[in-house]
Write a protein that holds these residues in place. Structure first.
Motif, short mmCIF file in Angstrom:
data_model
loop_
_atom_site.label_atom_id
_atom_site.label_comp_id
_atom_site.label_asym_id
_atom_site.label_seq_id
_atom_site.Cartn_x
_atom_site.Cartn_y
_atom_site.Cartn_z
N GLU A 79 0.84 -1.19 0.00
CA GLU A 79 0.00 0.00 0.00
C GLU A 79 0.88 1.24 0.00
OE1 GLU A 79 -3.02 0.19 -0.47
OE2 GLU A 79 -3.92 -1.72 0.07
N ALA A 112 1.43 3.39 3.23
CA ALA A 112 2.10 2.84 4.40
C ALA A 112 3.23 3.72 4.91
CB ALA A 112 2.64 1.45 4.09
N CYS A 170 -4.28 3.19 7.15
CA CYS A 170 -3.73 2.32 6.11
C CYS A 170 -3.90 0.89 6.60
CB CYS A 170 -2.27 2.65 5.85
SG CYS A 170 -1.58 1.89 4.36
N GLY A 171 -5.12 0.38 6.53
CA GLY A 171 -5.40 -0.93 7.09
C GLY A 171 -5.92 -0.78 8.51
N THR A 189 -5.10 -0.94 12.65
CA THR A 189 -4.03 -0.81 13.63
C THR A 189 -4.49 -1.37 14.98
OG1 THR A 189 -3.18 1.18 12.56
CG2 THR A 189 -2.49 0.78 14.83
N ASP A 217 0.22 -3.03 12.28
CA ASP A 217 -0.59 -2.57 11.16
C ASP A 217 -0.85 -3.72 10.23
OD1 ASP A 217 -0.92 0.57 11.18
OD2 ASP A 217 1.08 0.13 11.96
N MET A 227 -2.51 -4.84 6.79
CA MET A 227 -2.91 -4.22 5.52
C MET A 227 -3.17 -5.29 4.47
SD MET A 227 0.00 -1.19 5.66
CE MET A 227 1.27 -2.40 6.07
N ASP A 244 -5.50 -5.69 -1.63
CA ASP A 244 -6.77 -5.23 -2.20
C ASP A 244 -7.21 -6.06 -3.39
OD1 ASP A 244 -4.93 -4.53 -4.10
OD2 ASP A 244 -5.23 -2.37 -3.93
#
Length: 417
Positions: free
Chosen positions: A118, A121, A175-176, A178, A191, A193, A196
């Motif tokens: 991503e 990130a 970003c995803g 946490t 994190d 993620m 996709d």
């Protein structure tokens, strides 16, 4: 685009390539992130894995108001416990998810290829993160091709380390997902993620763990094609990371040499020109890429003591390293040490010569169908550089030796940017 543009200039010298291809370009980081250790090729959402990267190195995650504080149970870090974060610790923590790990080796049959990540990130603030005083990196690869890089950074004091932690990663849940684990009083950020779907059946940087204890911080990045870690696994990894940060051991470690005033960035590495000079001479089979050639008998490394360095490699067995120093003597001294080591080498039919333009060339054969290799290296003033080819299954084509040497000499003559 030079590798220097892909890696944090502070990191790349310290981390050494930690994986010239395994990371978000060697990525990510401003703090020596995993990505930084691994790769040297930054792409918007796609990073080349094979060429020091996960170069990875890693940076550590932020002390922002993170959601989901989870209390870890009794684990390897309980009661102030410490333990090496080595391949056994990683295997135990990821058992049931990935589990089987090996120390990163240049000729490992696993790993390589490319992976998605991503683009969110890495926050913009990471580029202004405080400078560490020391860094260490460890790299691992699994039999299934997964890669992991852990980086440990030391700072002048706890306040500076806390600031670096805050700047290393995006705000929580941007970003995803946490999650923060409380491991024996230490907050560990995880994190998650998930891919996709754009990189179906491909490797993906889906998990990043980070933590700070006092004046030190650590980050772990894992790339795999089996999805993100579940809660139980994420908690075990968090415990192992805290224990490892307390222990302080890493496979490689260096004090960070501050970049002196008046030194900018290293000039762009002429990658395309070097590729043309090689005229298609490269490894016979795909291999994992790093920024450090696996040359018999060679112990000296250009990055040691450098104030700026960049490195890269390709899955075709071609690597390079560019190092800049605070003075005009360090580079030539390292090259002289390299010459002495290689000339004394009795392995792999080592042959060393110095070309008229001052570039040194070592050619050797490690045996087998794909055992031919060559290393070009030289220094000029406050810089030194090398180019290497490994794993070739045929002799070097006529003219390549001199053509690569000319490109290396030209690169050393470029001014700092």
């Amino acid at each position: 685009m030079s590798d220097h543009e892909h890696l944090d200039p502070r990191l790349d010298a310290r981390l050494d390539d930690a994986f010239a291809s395994f990371t978000r370009d060697l990525a990510h980081a401003p703090s020596p992130g995993a990505a930084a250790a691994i790769s040297t090729a930054r792409r918007h959402r796609r990073t080349r894995v094979g060429g020091v990267a996960l170069a990875a190195l890693l940076a550590v995650g932020g002390g922002l108001a993170v959601p989901g504080l989870v209390g870890a149970g009794d684990g390897v870090a309980a009661g102030g416990g410490s333990a090496r974060f080595d391949r056994d610790a990683l295997a135990a923590a990821t058992d049931g998810w990935i589990g089987e790990w090996e120390d990163w080796e240049r000729y490992s049959p696993w790993g390589g290829g490319s992976f998605g990540a991503e683009s969110c990130a890495t926050p913009a603030s990471a580029t202004s993160a405080p400078e560490p005083t020391s860094t260490g990196v460890s790299r691992f690869v699994s039999h299934s091709g997964s890669s992991a890089v852990v980086v440990v950074e030391g700072f002048a004091d706890a306040t500076t380390a806390d600031e670096a932690q805050d700047r290393a990663l995006p705000a929580p849940d941007t970003c995803g997902t946490t999650t923060t684990y409380d491991v024996d009083g230490v907050e560990v950020r995880h994190d998650s993620m998930p891919s996709d779907g754009d990189a179906a059946d491909d490797m993906w940087l889906g998990d990043v763990w980070s933590a700070r204890i006092g004046d030190a911080r650590a980050e772990l990045q894992v790339v795999n094609d089996t999805g993100v870690a579940d809660d139980a696994t994420a908690e075990r990894v968090a415990e192992a990371l805290v224990a490892g940060l307390r222990d302080g051991w890493t496979q490689e470690s260096d004090d960070v040499v501050p970049q002196p005033e008046g030194k900018g960035d290293l000039p762009a590495w002429p990658g395309a020109d070097v590729e043309r000079a090689l005229a298609g001479w490269h490894a016979a089979a795909r291999m994992t890429a790093t920024g450090t050639p696996h040359t018999p008998c060679l112990g000296e490394s250009l990055q040691s003591g450098a104030v700026s360095t960049e490195a890269g490699g390709t899955p075709q067995g071609v690597t390079h390293r560019f190092a800049g120093y605070a003075d005009d003597t360090s580079g030539p001294e390292k090259v002289e040490t390299m010459l002495a080591e290689l000339r004394a080498c009795r392995d792999a039919q080592m042959r060393v010569e110095t070309l008229p333009n001052g570039v040194h060339v070592a050619t050797y054969d490690t045996g087998g169908a794909a055992g031919r290799a060559a290393l070009w290296f030289a220094a000029e003033g406050d810089r030194a550089a090398l180019v290497a080819v490994e794993g070739a299954d045929r002799p070097m084509p006529p003219g390549v030796e001199q053509d690569v040497a000319d490109e290396l000499r030209a690169a050393l003559g470029l001014p700092w940017e």
